[in-house]
Scaffold this motif. Structure first.
Motif, PDB file in Angstrom:
ATOM      1  N   LEU A 121       0.168   5.514  -2.343  1.00 33.03           N
ATOM      2  CA  LEU A 121      -0.181   4.132  -1.993  1.00 33.03           C
ATOM      3  C   LEU A 121      -0.406   3.298  -3.250  1.00 33.03           C
ATOM      4  CD1 LEU A 121      -0.501   2.570   0.672  1.00 33.03           C
ATOM      5  CD2 LEU A 121      -0.264   5.032   0.942  1.00 33.03           C
ATOM      6  N   SER A 181       3.023   2.376  -4.379  1.00 35.14           N
ATOM      7  CA  SER A 181       3.546   1.347  -3.484  1.00 35.14           C
ATOM      8  C   SER A 181       2.914  -0.009  -3.774  1.00 35.14           C
ATOM      9  CB  SER A 181       3.302   1.751  -2.031  1.00 35.14           C
ATOM     10  OG  SER A 181       3.785   0.769  -1.142  1.00 35.14           O
ATOM     11  N   PHE A 197       3.121  -3.466  -2.140  1.00 29.36           N
ATOM     12  CA  PHE A 197       2.314  -3.269  -0.923  1.00 29.36           C
ATOM     13  C   PHE A 197       1.061  -4.138  -0.984  1.00 29.36           C
ATOM     14  CE2 PHE A 197      -0.878  -1.190   1.704  1.00 29.36           C
ATOM     15  CZ  PHE A 197      -0.158  -0.991   2.871  1.00 29.36           C
ATOM     16  N   THR A 201       8.989   0.021  -1.994  1.00 29.27           N
ATOM     17  CA  THR A 201       7.594  -0.201  -1.599  1.00 29.27           C
ATOM     18  C   THR A 201       7.307   0.469  -0.261  1.00 29.27           C
ATOM     19  OG1 THR A 201       7.568  -2.331  -2.752  1.00 29.27           O
ATOM     20  CG2 THR A 201       5.842  -1.933  -1.139  1.00 29.27           C
ATOM     21  N   TYR A 253       7.508   4.549  -0.620  1.00 28.41           N
ATOM     22  CA  TYR A 253       6.316   5.193  -1.170  1.00 28.41           C
ATOM     23  C   TYR A 253       5.140   5.106  -0.199  1.00 28.41           C
ATOM     24  CZ  TYR A 253       8.569   5.708  -5.713  1.00 28.41           C
ATOM     25  OH  TYR A 253       9.408   6.082  -6.738  1.00 28.41           O
ATOM     26  N   SER A 254       5.054   3.994   0.524  1.00 27.39           N
ATOM     27  CA  SER A 254       4.014   3.866   1.537  1.00 27.39           C
ATOM     28  C   SER A 254       4.213   4.882   2.656  1.00 27.39           C
ATOM     29  CB  SER A 254       4.014   2.444   2.103  1.00 27.39           C
ATOM     30  OG  SER A 254       3.146   2.345   3.213  1.00 27.39           O
ATOM     31  N   TRP A 294      12.795   3.007   5.613  1.00 28.81           N
ATOM     32  CA  TRP A 294      12.301   2.192   4.506  1.00 28.81           C
ATOM     33  C   TRP A 294      13.247   1.058   4.110  1.00 28.81           C
ATOM     34  CZ3 TRP A 294      14.089   7.224   4.015  1.00 28.81           C
ATOM     35  CH2 TRP A 294      15.200   7.436   3.202  1.00 28.81           C
ATOM     36  N   LEU A 322       4.310  -4.839   5.064  1.00 31.10           N
ATOM     37  CA  LEU A 322       3.577  -4.555   3.831  1.00 31.10           C
ATOM     38  C   LEU A 322       2.222  -5.252   3.776  1.00 31.10           C
ATOM     39  CD1 LEU A 322       6.483  -4.664   1.231  1.00 31.10           C
ATOM     40  CD2 LEU A 322       5.427  -2.674   2.311  1.00 31.10           C
TER      41      LEU A 322
END
Length: 352
Positions: free
Chosen positions: A60, A63, A68, A83, A86-87, A151, A234
């Motif tokens: 996080l 991200s 994010f 972004t 990775y989240s 994603w 996001l």
């Protein structure tokens, strides 16, 4: 990239919770390896849950460093897919991390119960947590076609209606909330009946029932599930990310408190013994208790086959089946320790 929007807040809060989880992991590990000397599977699972939370926080953070916590239109189009990716990886660690934390508590409770029915009652929610976490992760990653659409929604011809992901999220979240309430209430059914001091029972049971706070964060997390499907993901997912992190952090703290009781109990015992030592070294004995003439002194002895639980022992030693069997050894010595109690009367020697 400099964090903007809610990114700094998310990262700051998550790393603060990661430090708390790590602290309780260290305290628990020290307690079980040094003080109690009873390091087991539940402790290993607890460490794994802590590592999962740290990985959740790391992804996080990556991200948030890209975008994010900001509105989708504030981020360059090229930065949106990494972004979200990775989240998503971080949320996968969260999905399994929360279930693993419940397993740590369940395995700890398995140390304390004796009957088959109690063991079954503990295993059922654990299996349910495992199944729903696997299904939730599967629905999360395979709910879109192609998988890259998870994603990157801008792919031509991509869609995310392959699997009913949102209903699965609610099932998963509800299962975790149910497990928190279940494990907060369940110990009252067998610990309250044990032969121990009422004050000690209340302390132990209340510490084990702190899971209701984790359940409260779980309910808040479920109320924010719609943010996962928002076009402004996001930004809209910030709350559910934080509530999920808080739920796992509080779960681990609530699990760590009762397990670490021998640690702070030993610290209090050291303070008490220090005060007693100071009392013995003073020139006056008015503050120290000495037996008076005619007072009965009770001495309890236990054979090497077992020992008796008291306030200075760990929860396993207080409740475990072996020790409960040893408490009946006076009736059936073959099942445990033989406990003998002797009473001595203090005689007045001045009359001799």
């Amino acid at each position: 990239m400099v964090m903007k929007g809610d990114g700094p807040m998310v990262v700051g809060l998550m790393w603060s919770m990661a430090v708390l989880c790590t602290l309780f992991t260290v305290l628990r590990t020290y307690t079980r390896t040094v003080i109690v000397k009873s390091f087991g599977a539940d402790d290993i699972v607890f460490i794994v849950a802590c590592l999962m939370f740290i990985m959740y926080t790391i992804f996080l953070t990556i991200s948030a460093s890209i975008g994010f916590g900001q509105n989708m239109w504030e981020i360059p189009d090229v930065d949106v897919p990494p972004t979200v990716l990775y989240s998503a990886i971080g949320q996968t660690f969260s999905i399994f991390g929360m279930a693993i934390a419940k397993w740590s508590l369940g395995l700890f409770l398995l140390r304390l119960v004796c009957t088959t029915m109690h063991k079954i009652a503990i295993w059922l929610p654990l299996v349910l947590c495992f199944l729903t976490s696997v299904l939730c992760a599967a629905f999360f990653w395979f709910g879109c076609a192609p998988i890259e659409a998870v994603w990157n929604r801008a792919l031509p011809g991509s869609h995310c209606n392959v699997l009913p992901r949102v209903p699965m999220y609610y099932v998963y979240g509800s299962t975790l909330v149910f497990t928190d309430f279940y494990f907060a209430i369940f110990p009252w059914f067998f610990i309250w009946k044990l032969n121990m001091k009422k004050r000690e029972k209340i302390v132990v049971l209340c510490s084990m029932s702190l899971g209701i706070f984790a359940a409260a964060f779980g309910i808040l997390r479920c109320s924010q599930i719609s943010g996962l499907t928002s076009p402004n993901f996001l930004k809209a997912a910030v709350r559910i990310i934080l509530f999920a992190a808080a739920e796992q952090c509080v779960t681990m703290i609530c699990i760590g408190i009762p397990v670490c009781r021998p640690l702070y109990r030993e610290y209090l015992n050291r303070l008490a013994s220090r005060d007693s030592s100071n009392c013995n070294q003073t020139s006056t004995i008015r503050d120290c208790h000495l037996p008076t003439t005619g007072e009965l002194i009770r001495h309890t002895s236990t054979s090497e086959a077992g020992f008796y639980a008291d306030e200075n022992r760990s929860d396993e030693e207080v409740f475990a089946c072996e020790q409960r069997r040893s408490s009946r050894a006076a009736v059936d010595p073959e099942k445990g320790a033989i406990r003998g109690t002797e009473e001595f009367e203090v005689a007045d020697t001045t009359k001799a």
